[in-house]
Design a protein around this motif. Structure first.
Motif, mmCIF file in Angstrom:
data_model
loop_
_atom_site.group_PDB
_atom_site.id
_atom_site.type_symbol
_atom_site.label_atom_id
_atom_site.label_comp_id
_atom_site.label_asym_id
_atom_site.label_seq_id
_atom_site.Cartn_x
_atom_site.Cartn_y
_atom_site.Cartn_z
ATOM 1 N N GLU A 21 36.184 14.371 -60.381
ATOM 2 C CA GLU A 21 36.092 16.079 -60.615
ATOM 3 C C GLU A 21 36.273 16.247 -58.528
ATOM 4 O O GLU A 21 35.853 15.701 -57.986
ATOM 5 C CB GLU A 21 34.579 16.778 -60.564
ATOM 6 C CG GLU A 21 33.434 16.074 -60.244
ATOM 7 C CD GLU A 21 32.354 16.363 -61.079
ATOM 8 O OE1 GLU A 21 32.389 17.696 -61.095
ATOM 9 O OE2 GLU A 21 31.438 15.861 -60.659
ATOM 10 N N GLN B 73 28.547 22.317 -60.270
ATOM 11 C CA GLN B 73 29.273 22.099 -61.886
ATOM 12 C C GLN B 73 27.536 21.627 -62.645
ATOM 13 O O GLN B 73 27.753 20.170 -62.021
ATOM 14 C CB GLN B 73 30.278 21.696 -62.204
ATOM 15 C CG GLN B 73 30.756 21.286 -63.068
ATOM 16 C CD GLN B 73 31.018 22.581 -63.998
ATOM 17 O OE1 GLN B 73 31.771 23.614 -63.779
ATOM 18 N NE2 GLN B 73 30.350 23.219 -65.594
ATOM 19 N N TYR B 74 27.400 21.417 -63.791
ATOM 20 C CA TYR B 74 26.220 21.132 -64.412
ATOM 21 C C TYR B 74 27.128 20.311 -65.251
ATOM 22 O O TYR B 74 27.946 20.857 -66.499
ATOM 23 C CB TYR B 74 25.373 21.344 -64.223
ATOM 24 C CG TYR B 74 24.526 20.729 -65.841
ATOM 25 C CD1 TYR B 74 23.332 20.131 -65.497
ATOM 26 C CD2 TYR B 74 25.183 21.552 -67.102
ATOM 27 C CE1 TYR B 74 23.096 19.990 -66.351
ATOM 28 C CE2 TYR B 74 23.975 20.584 -68.192
ATOM 29 C CZ TYR B 74 23.086 19.621 -67.782
ATOM 30 O OH TYR B 74 22.220 19.339 -68.959
ATOM 31 N N HIS B 75 26.932 18.943 -65.814
ATOM 32 C CA HIS B 75 27.906 18.135 -66.419
ATOM 33 C C HIS B 75 26.642 17.404 -67.593
ATOM 34 O O HIS B 75 25.562 16.627 -66.557
ATOM 35 C CB HIS B 75 27.890 17.152 -65.694
ATOM 36 C CG HIS B 75 29.548 17.481 -65.129
ATOM 37 N ND1 HIS B 75 30.348 17.465 -65.556
ATOM 38 C CD2 HIS B 75 29.092 17.430 -63.916
ATOM 39 C CE1 HIS B 75 31.346 18.402 -64.671
ATOM 40 N NE2 HIS B 75 30.306 17.701 -63.552
ATOM 41 N N LYS B 76 26.723 17.664 -68.682
ATOM 42 C CA LYS B 76 25.555 17.050 -70.067
ATOM 43 C C LYS B 76 26.170 15.864 -70.058
ATOM 44 O O LYS B 76 27.458 15.409 -69.638
ATOM 45 C CB LYS B 76 26.103 17.673 -71.595
ATOM 46 C CG LYS B 76 24.961 18.973 -71.817
ATOM 47 C CD LYS B 76 25.469 19.705 -72.802
ATOM 48 C CE LYS B 76 24.544 21.288 -73.025
ATOM 49 N NZ LYS B 76 24.677 21.455 -74.319
ATOM 50 N N GLY B 77 25.369 14.919 -70.830
ATOM 51 C CA GLY B 77 25.050 13.145 -70.239
ATOM 52 C C GLY B 77 23.779 12.634 -70.737
ATOM 53 O O GLY B 77 23.198 12.958 -71.394
ATOM 54 N N GLU C 274 23.292 12.997 -66.513
ATOM 55 C CA GLU C 274 23.758 13.932 -67.118
ATOM 56 C C GLU C 274 23.352 13.816 -64.709
ATOM 57 O O GLU C 274 22.879 13.256 -64.982
ATOM 58 C CB GLU C 274 21.922 14.292 -67.230
ATOM 59 C CG GLU C 274 21.998 15.778 -66.679
ATOM 60 C CD GLU C 274 20.447 16.310 -67.462
ATOM 61 O OE1 GLU C 274 20.265 17.156 -67.190
ATOM 62 O OE2 GLU C 274 19.765 15.635 -68.544
ATOM 63 N N HIS D 134 24.763 16.987 -61.636
ATOM 64 C CA HIS D 134 24.782 18.900 -60.802
ATOM 65 C C HIS D 134 26.067 18.062 -59.476
ATOM 66 O O HIS D 134 25.372 17.383 -58.765
ATOM 67 C CB HIS D 134 24.184 18.828 -61.146
ATOM 68 C CG HIS D 134 23.697 20.346 -60.492
ATOM 69 N ND1 HIS D 134 24.373 21.255 -61.485
ATOM 70 C CD2 HIS D 134 25.144 20.774 -59.705
ATOM 71 C CE1 HIS D 134 24.579 22.913 -60.823
ATOM 72 N NE2 HIS D 134 25.361 22.621 -59.593
#
Length: 219
Positions: free
Chosen positions: A87, A120-124, A139, A141
């Motif tokens: 990213e 940016q936060y990402h679930k995981g 998961e 950040h």
């Protein structure tokens, strides 16, 4: 040493459980099973101390140097390698990963001063922190800092098998200072730092870092 504000709820719950468990065992075990009572008391007290220690903030003299990237957390250097980021960056970067055990200080700190240009936060998932895919599948950040000399540094707070809550304090547009708090990962895990390829790394695999103190790299 002080206690971090993120620990307030967890410490209160731990104290209540400690008092409740030992009140009950005192009533039923102490008269006739003294050894078992004191064994349970010792075990629950050790667990209480461990929970409190998760949220400690030790007094330190932090490293402030605009030409240095400092460790964002306490832990052990487990990865130093060139990677293709998943990213923000399109070019290859140098990744330094620090594993945080449950015994480490869990406060995360800014590795550089500058403007936060990405948050940016990402679930995981919750793979173990040393799993090769934890950086991209757990998961997490991500923050990107842009220093005044135009260098960009990416940090990634990554959850693990035990760490189920990532806290991040940095909105896009914030101007932050090196070694100030970036966030907190409850009960350890891992933080990745992505640097330009020309950064001069100052650590090696297996080194123990102190957040806000240890220099990871120089420009």
């Amino acid at each position: 040493m002080t206690l971090h504000r993120e620990g307030k709820g967890s410490i209160i719950i731990a104290v209540i459980l400690f008092l409740l468990i030992n009140s009950i065992t005192c009533k039923f075990l102490l008269p006739h099973h003294t050894f078992i009572f004191y064994l349970l008391l010792a075990v629950t007290f050790a667990l209480l101390v461990l929970v409190v220690s998760f949220f400690r903030v030790p007094a330190r003299t932090y490293t402030i140097n605009e030409n240095s990237v400092i460790a964002p957390c306490d832990g052990k250097v487990v990865v130093i390698e060139e990677v293709q980021p998943d990213e923000y960056f399109s070019d290859r970067r140098l990744q330094i990963s620090i594993f945080m055990s449950p015994l480490n200080v869990h406060v995360n700190r800014n590795p550089v001063s500058g403007e936060v240009v990405y948050s940016q936060y990402h679930k995981g998932k919750y793979l173990v922190a040393w799993h090769p895919k934890s950086s991209t599948e757990n998961e997490r950040h991500t923050n990107v800092y842009r220093t005044k000399n135009g260098k960009e540094v990416l940090t990634k707070q990554i959850a693990g098998a035990l760490a189920k809550r990532i806290v991040n304090y940095l909105p896009v547009g914030a101007n932050v200072q090196q070694a100030d708090e970036m966030g907190f990962i409850k009960f350890g895990s891992r933080v990745d730092v992505l640097l330009p390829l020309d950064a001069k790394v100052q650590v090696k695999i297996g080194d123990i870092t102190k957040g806000g103190v240890t220099v990871l790299a120089h420009w």
